[in-house]
Design a protein around this motif. Structure first.
Motif, short mmCIF file in Angstrom:
data_model
loop_
_atom_site.label_atom_id
_atom_site.label_comp_id
_atom_site.label_asym_id
_atom_site.label_seq_id
_atom_site.Cartn_x
_atom_site.Cartn_y
_atom_site.Cartn_z
N SER A 240 0.83 -1.20 0.00
CA SER A 240 0.00 0.00 0.00
C SER A 240 0.87 1.26 0.00
O SER A 240 0.59 2.22 -0.72
N LYS A 241 1.93 1.27 0.77
CA LYS A 241 2.84 2.42 0.82
C LYS A 241 3.51 2.62 -0.54
O LYS A 241 3.64 3.74 -1.02
N ARG A 242 3.94 1.51 -1.15
CA ARG A 242 4.60 1.63 -2.46
C ARG A 242 3.63 2.15 -3.52
O ARG A 242 3.99 2.98 -4.36
N VAL A 243 2.38 1.68 -3.45
CA VAL A 243 1.37 2.17 -4.41
C VAL A 243 1.13 3.65 -4.19
O VAL A 243 1.03 4.43 -5.16
N THR A 244 1.04 4.06 -2.95
CA THR A 244 0.82 5.48 -2.63
C THR A 244 1.98 6.32 -3.18
O THR A 244 1.76 7.39 -3.75
N LEU B 256 3.97 5.57 -5.64
CA LEU B 256 3.90 5.59 -7.11
C LEU B 256 2.78 6.50 -7.60
O LEU B 256 2.93 7.18 -8.62
N GLU B 257 1.68 6.53 -6.90
CA GLU B 257 0.56 7.39 -7.30
C GLU B 257 0.90 8.86 -7.11
O GLU B 257 0.43 9.73 -7.84
N ASP B 258 1.70 9.16 -6.09
CA ASP B 258 2.06 10.56 -5.80
C ASP B 258 3.09 11.09 -6.79
O ASP B 258 3.24 12.31 -6.95
N LYS B 259 3.84 10.25 -7.45
CA LYS B 259 4.83 10.69 -8.43
C LYS B 259 4.13 11.22 -9.67
O LYS B 259 3.20 10.61 -10.15
#
Length: 92
Positions: free
Chosen positions: A82-86, A88-91
């Motif tokens: 979940s942290k990694r997805v967040t 990636l989404e913020d980039k």
């Protein structure tokens, strides 16, 4: 003679009652012995069943602990994903 005959009758009646009482006491002793053996057998079966239940309970508790550990690992992995997805989404 009548008094002697009456005494003999009373003695015979006493002996009959004594015999019946002794028979009942022997029967009671046999029943008590049978009940004691039955209780002992049930006690042994109860102990064996209790040991089996304790073993099963121990296995169940061990499995539950393992499941809790596995769930903890899975939750940590989900949080990491979940942290990694967040990120990636913020980039942009």
């Amino acid at each position: 003679m009548k008094a002697e005959d009456r005494i003999i009758e009373l003695l015979a009646e006493y002996l009959q009652k004594t015999d019946r009482l002794l028979d009942r006491m022997e029967k009671t002793d046999r029943n008590v012995d049978l009940m004691s053996r039955t209780v002992s057998e049930h006690s042994i079966k109860f102990t064996e069943t209790n040991l089996k239940f304790t073993e099963m309970n121990l296995k169940f508790n061990t499995q539950m602990l393992q499941l809790k550990e596995d769930q903890g690992i899975m939750l940590k992995e989900l949080l990491s994903i979940s942290k990694r997805v967040t990120i990636l989404e913020d980039k942009p």
